[in-house]
Design a protein around this motif. Structure first.
Motif, PDB file in Angstrom:
ATOM      1  N   ALA A  80      39.061  35.060  42.551  1.00 47.58           N
ATOM      2  CA  ALA A  80      39.066  35.163  44.014  1.00 47.58           C
ATOM      3  C   ALA A  80      40.345  35.853  44.488  1.00 47.58           C
ATOM      4  N   GLU A  81      41.461  35.464  43.844  1.00 43.17           N
ATOM      5  CA  GLU A  81      42.739  36.059  44.239  1.00 43.17           C
ATOM      6  C   GLU A  81      42.730  37.567  44.017  1.00 43.17           C
ATOM      7  N   LEU A  82      42.258  37.951  42.814  1.00 38.60           N
ATOM      8  CA  LEU A  82      42.228  39.375  42.495  1.00 38.60           C
ATOM      9  C   LEU A  82      41.285  40.115  43.429  1.00 38.60           C
ATOM     10  N   ASP A  83      40.163  39.437  43.765  1.00 39.97           N
ATOM     11  CA  ASP A  83      39.219  40.045  44.703  1.00 39.97           C
ATOM     12  C   ASP A  83      39.911  40.308  46.037  1.00 39.97           C
ATOM     13  N   ARG A  84      40.660  39.276  46.486  1.00 44.24           N
ATOM     14  CA  ARG A  84      41.371  39.439  47.750  1.00 44.24           C
ATOM     15  C   ARG A  84      42.346  40.598  47.676  1.00 44.24           C
ATOM     16  N   THR A  85      43.092  40.640  46.559  1.00 44.36           N
ATOM     17  CA  THR A  85      44.060  41.729  46.393  1.00 44.36           C
ATOM     18  C   THR A  85      43.367  43.079  46.445  1.00 44.36           C
TER      19      THR A  85
END
Lengths: 110, 250
Positions: B85-90
């Motif tokens: 999810a974090e990488l997606d947000r990034t």
């Protein structure tokens, strides 16, 4: 001799054929194997004692295996499967050791 | 460990035991021996199967172990989920940042063009009017000319060039001692030409309103002619000085 040959043949057959253990039997097979080994040790000791009876051996082999499997089954049903398996293994292990000790004494007197 | 087993006490008895061992190991073609052998085959089969089964790590595992493994893999999966999810947000923010950058660049370029036109630093062209003020009597005053400019500004003039000088916010119209008109310090000579970019339909009437710019020029003894044009070129520009004292408030 037949017993040893049979054992070897069985192992080779198992390795070659690679039988799939039915899922239902999977929890009971290890205990059954240990029970059978115990019976085998007992049979060897009895034959050295001169008291070997093939009928007794066959019935005790089957009964030990069935009872061991049943105990595990019962333990699973009661929710103490792991503990009861351990108990059965411990008892059978002790029996195997004592039989082995008796055989050793018979053969080597020391 | 003497549970029923007689420990041999003499060499003879010992021999007897070994003899029995040999007897036991000798193949005997009896039904019971056959059954014993069969059972042993089954046992060997079971051992082999079980050994293979245990290789499959999970299948022989106890319930607790399985629970622990499940728990562990669940936690692991949750951790990976969070990381994903974090990488997606990034990724999302990087992507949108890229889009924003392009948009911001376009907007900034548009704004720059607008500001360049307003500040008068770049040439411009467009629909507009050309006003010629003839002044045979040299009577047109600076204030009258300024009035014309103001009237044009009020009418929505976007770019104004007076003579050869671009008219911007700071443009001054003055008179030098000999009576000549100065625009930003540059002498302009009659007839004065005012090139204006804006809406001709608005600016032309605005100059002609009674008592307006045209009338003031006439009162000064000059004449004012207006020509609407589709494409008025304003080529004069001004040089901007670096602000010396002001700074932008951010």
């Amino acid at each position: 001799m037949i017993a040893i040959i049979g054992l070897i043949v069985g192992v080779v057959l198992g390795i070659v054929v690679q039988p799939d253990v039915p899922v239902v039997l999977q929890p009971y097979l290890p205990i059954a194997v240990v029970a059978a080994l115990d019976t085998l040790a007992g049979g060897l000791r009895a034959s050295l004692d001169g008291a070997f009876d093939a009928h007794v051996f066959i019935t005790s082999f089957l009964f030990n295996v069935l009872i061991a499997a049943f105990l595990v089954f019962l333990g699973d049903q009661l929710g103490v499967g792991a503990q009861l398996s351990t108990a059965v293994i411990v008892v059978l292990g002790i029996r195997i050791f004592s039989n082995a000790a008796a055989i050793r004494r018979l053969l080597f007197r020391s | 460990m003497s549970d029923g087993t007689r420990i041999p006490e003499s060499p003879e008895q010992q021999k007897a035991v070994w003899h029995r061992l040999r007897d036991t190991l000798r193949p005997q073609a009896t039904w019971s021996q056959l059954i014993v052998g069969l059972l042993c085959v089954l046992l060997g089969l079971a051992i082999a199967a079980q050994l293979r089964q245990t290789d499959d790590s999970l299948e022989g595992a106890s319930q607790q172990e399985l629970l622990r493994l499940l728990d562990e893999s669940g936690r692991h999966a949750a951790g990976l989920e969070v990381e994903n999810a974090e990488l997606d947000r990034t990724l999302e923010s990087l992507r949108s940042g890229q889009g924003d950058d392009a948009e911001a660049r376009t907007a900034a370029e548009e704004r720059l063009a607008n500001l360049e036109i307003i500040a008068g630093t770049s040439p411009a062209h467009g629909r507009g009017i050309v006003v010629s003020i003839a002044d045979p009597a040299s009577g047109v005053r600076a204030s009258t000319l300024l009035g014309v400019i103001q009237e044009l500004r009020n009418a929505g003039a976007e770019v104004i060039q007076l003579g050869t000088v671009r008219v911007v916010a700071s443009t001054s119209i003055t008179t030098d001692p000999s009576g000549r008109l100065l625009v930003d310090g540059t002498v302009i000579a009659a007839p004065y030409t005012v090139r204006v970019i804006g809406d001709p339909e608005v600016m032309e009437p605005a100059l002609r309103i009674p008592g307006g710019a045209a009338d003031s020029v006439a009162a000064d003894g000059g004449t004012l002619a207006i020509a609407a044009e589709q494409d008025v070129e304003v080529t004069a520009t001004v040089e901007l000085d670096e602000p010396e004292h002001s700074e932008v408030v951010k």
